[in-house]
Design a protein around this motif. Structure first.
Motif, PDB file in Angstrom:
ATOM      1  N   UNK A 180      20.252  52.921  58.276  1.00 44.65           N
ATOM      2  CA  UNK A 180      20.343  54.376  58.372  1.00 44.65           C
ATOM      3  C   UNK A 180      21.720  54.810  58.851  1.00 44.65           C
ATOM      4  N   UNK A 181      22.101  56.016  58.513  1.00 45.48           N
ATOM      5  CA  UNK A 181      23.325  56.621  59.020  1.00 45.48           C
ATOM      6  C   UNK A 181      23.056  57.096  60.445  1.00 45.48           C
ATOM      7  N   UNK A 182      23.789  56.603  61.451  1.00 44.64           N
ATOM      8  CA  UNK A 182      23.500  56.992  62.835  1.00 44.64           C
ATOM      9  C   UNK A 182      23.620  58.495  63.080  1.00 44.64           C
ATOM     10  N   UNK A 183      24.428  59.193  62.287  1.00 42.18           N
ATOM     11  CA  UNK A 183      24.580  60.636  62.481  1.00 42.18           C
ATOM     12  C   UNK A 183      23.300  61.399  62.145  1.00 42.18           C
ATOM     13  N   UNK A 184      22.440  60.810  61.317  1.00 42.99           N
ATOM     14  CA  UNK A 184      21.178  61.467  60.977  1.00 42.99           C
ATOM     15  C   UNK A 184      20.338  61.720  62.220  1.00 42.99           C
ATOM     16  N   UNK A 185      20.386  60.798  63.177  1.00 42.44           N
ATOM     17  CA  UNK A 185      19.546  60.916  64.369  1.00 42.44           C
ATOM     18  C   UNK A 185      20.046  61.992  65.327  1.00 42.44           C
ATOM     19  N   UNK A 186      21.291  62.438  65.142  1.00 46.64           N
ATOM     20  CA  UNK A 186      21.812  63.533  65.953  1.00 46.64           C
ATOM     21  C   UNK A 186      21.573  64.886  65.298  1.00 46.64           C
ATOM     22  N   UNK A 187      20.978  64.889  64.105  1.00 42.72           N
ATOM     23  CA  UNK A 187      20.810  66.114  63.339  1.00 42.72           C
ATOM     24  C   UNK A 187      19.414  66.694  63.413  1.00 42.72           C
ATOM     25  N   UNK A 188      19.123  67.584  62.462  1.00 43.95           N
ATOM     26  CA  UNK A 188      17.852  68.305  62.449  1.00 43.95           C
ATOM     27  C   UNK A 188      16.644  67.389  62.300  1.00 43.95           C
ATOM     28  N   UNK A 189      16.754  66.390  61.419  1.00 46.13           N
ATOM     29  CA  UNK A 189      15.627  65.478  61.198  1.00 46.13           C
ATOM     30  C   UNK A 189      15.449  64.509  62.355  1.00 46.13           C
ATOM     31  N   UNK A 190      16.509  64.327  63.145  1.00 45.20           N
ATOM     32  CA  UNK A 190      16.448  63.435  64.284  1.00 45.20           C
ATOM     33  C   UNK A 190      16.159  64.187  65.571  1.00 45.20           C
ATOM     34  N   UNK A 191      17.219  64.539  66.276  1.00 44.52           N
ATOM     35  CA  UNK A 191      17.066  65.218  67.563  1.00 44.52           C
ATOM     36  C   UNK A 191      16.318  66.540  67.427  1.00 44.52           C
ATOM     37  N   UNK A 192      16.603  67.293  66.360  1.00 44.29           N
ATOM     38  CA  UNK A 192      15.953  68.589  66.192  1.00 44.29           C
ATOM     39  C   UNK A 192      14.445  68.480  66.127  1.00 44.29           C
ATOM     40  N   UNK A 193      13.957  67.602  65.279  1.00 45.26           N
ATOM     41  CA  UNK A 193      12.517  67.425  65.127  1.00 45.26           C
ATOM     42  C   UNK A 193      11.906  66.798  66.375  1.00 45.26           C
ATOM     43  N   UNK A 194      12.641  65.888  66.996  1.00 46.17           N
ATOM     44  CA  UNK A 194      12.145  65.204  68.189  1.00 46.17           C
ATOM     45  C   UNK A 194      11.895  66.191  69.325  1.00 46.17           C
TER      46      UNK A 194
END
Length: 339
Positions: A236-250
């Motif tokens: 996975x692209x690590x930047x995804x987890x800082x975005x809407x699907x990552x941190x945002x949804x979490x």
């Protein structure tokens, strides 16, 4: 005009999120047919403009039609939205596969990892529908269905390996209250969506035990860290987890009382059994209860440490008391944060 342009959409699954996303698509100008398993639900949508079972106080747009006939819903669709729980996706899609339009984009709303195969939902869709991964998209992000149905502003992620398809779907679901962003990192978006449900269960348990904001912040942050570790080994692209699907949804799923997973975890933290919590949820699926098993196995297969996921699994499936489990988690070996 893009060859993947979306005008007619079939949404298969008339639960809370399926109905809400169908409303979004209709509000965005698409011709939408919502498939419901029960004729009574479809009849109520058509006659009363409401889903009496899941969104009884939300008026649905006139351009949204409903049916209990899957063939009718799928006929001529440019995109097919699969709005069924992750663990029943394979069985449902197998029945629909012969009816799928040959060029339609297949869109998964489910968030989980399949128990039997440890496959992500996009992989299940591509396999069962016998299509290239480039035809499969997922929608993820901080999308608490009730707030979206009430047209409270939010953003989401439309992920697809084919950027043009992602853009076409982005246009198809853009409204004044629903802002989609595109991403080509299916692995990261789907892992984030699956893991956040498990972390939300942990946060709910902590809330049920009486813990406050410091504990919640710790669980969210460390949950994001273990999600990132699994994502790293799976490409996975690590930047995804800082975005809407990552941190945002979490954050949304862990903090909101509208979150089924958080609410389910609270019941467990207060001492209810798994069956009691399930009964109180009135049949609504807390995806994290099943996903914790597949994610734990996936992590073990790849040698990734996911302590929060392990604790949630033990509470849900081995009958471990959430109180002592939380204590063991906080009592783990001291080490640098970035490990």
């Amino acid at each position: 005009m893009s060859e993947h342009a979306v005008h007619r959409v079939a949404v298969l699954g008339a639960g809370t999120w399926g109905t809400t996303f169908a409303k979004v698509l209709a509000d965005a100008g698409c011709d939408v047919t919502l498939w419901a398993r029960r004729a009574a639900v479809a009849d109520a949508v058509n006659a009363k403009r409401i889903n009496t079972e899941y969104l009884p106080d939300v008026e649905l747009p006139p351009s949204l039609r409903a049916t209990d006939d899957a063939a009718e819903a799928l006929h001529g669709a440019d995109a097919v939205v699969l709005a069924v729980p992750s663990q029943s996706l394979r069985e449902n899609l197998a029945g629909w596969q012969p009816l799928l339009p040959p060029a339609a984009t297949l869109v998964s709303l489910a968030k989980g990892v399949e128990l039997s195969t440890l496959k992500r939902m996009s992989e299940v869709v591509a396999e069962v529908a016998d299509v290239a991964m480039s035809r499969v998209a997922v929608v993820s992000g901080p999308n608490l269905a009730r707030e979206v149905a009430e047209e409270q502003p939010t953003a989401t992620v439309v992920a697809c390996g084919d950027h043009d398809r992602a853009v076409a779907l982005q246009h198809a679901c853009s409204t004044g209250y629903f802002r989609p962003y595109t991403n080509t990192d299916l692995v990261g978006v789907e892992l984030a969506g699956a893991c956040k449900n498990v972390i939300a269960l942990a946060c709910g348990m902590a809330s049920g035990l009486g813990y406050g904001s410091n504990t919640m912040s710790t669980l969210i942050t460390r949950g994001l860290a273990e999600t990132g570790r699994l994502g790293a080994v799976l490409g996975a692209d690590p930047m995804t987890f800082a975005g809407l699907a990552g941190l945002g949804d979490l954050v949304a799923t862990c903090a909101s009382p509208l979150s089924r997973n958080r609410t389910f975890g609270q019941r467990l933290g207060r001492g209810e059994s798994l069956s009691q919590a399930q009964e109180a949820a009135h049949g609504q699926v807390a995806e994290g209860v099943k996903s914790c098993s597949s994610l734990r196995e996936l992590a073990e297969r790849h040698g990734v440490e996911m302590p929060l996921t392990d604790v949630v699994y033990r509470v849900c499936h081995e009958g471990v008391d959430p109180g002592p489990a939380a204590g063991r988690l906080l009592g783990r070996e001291r080490k640098p944060e970035r490990s």
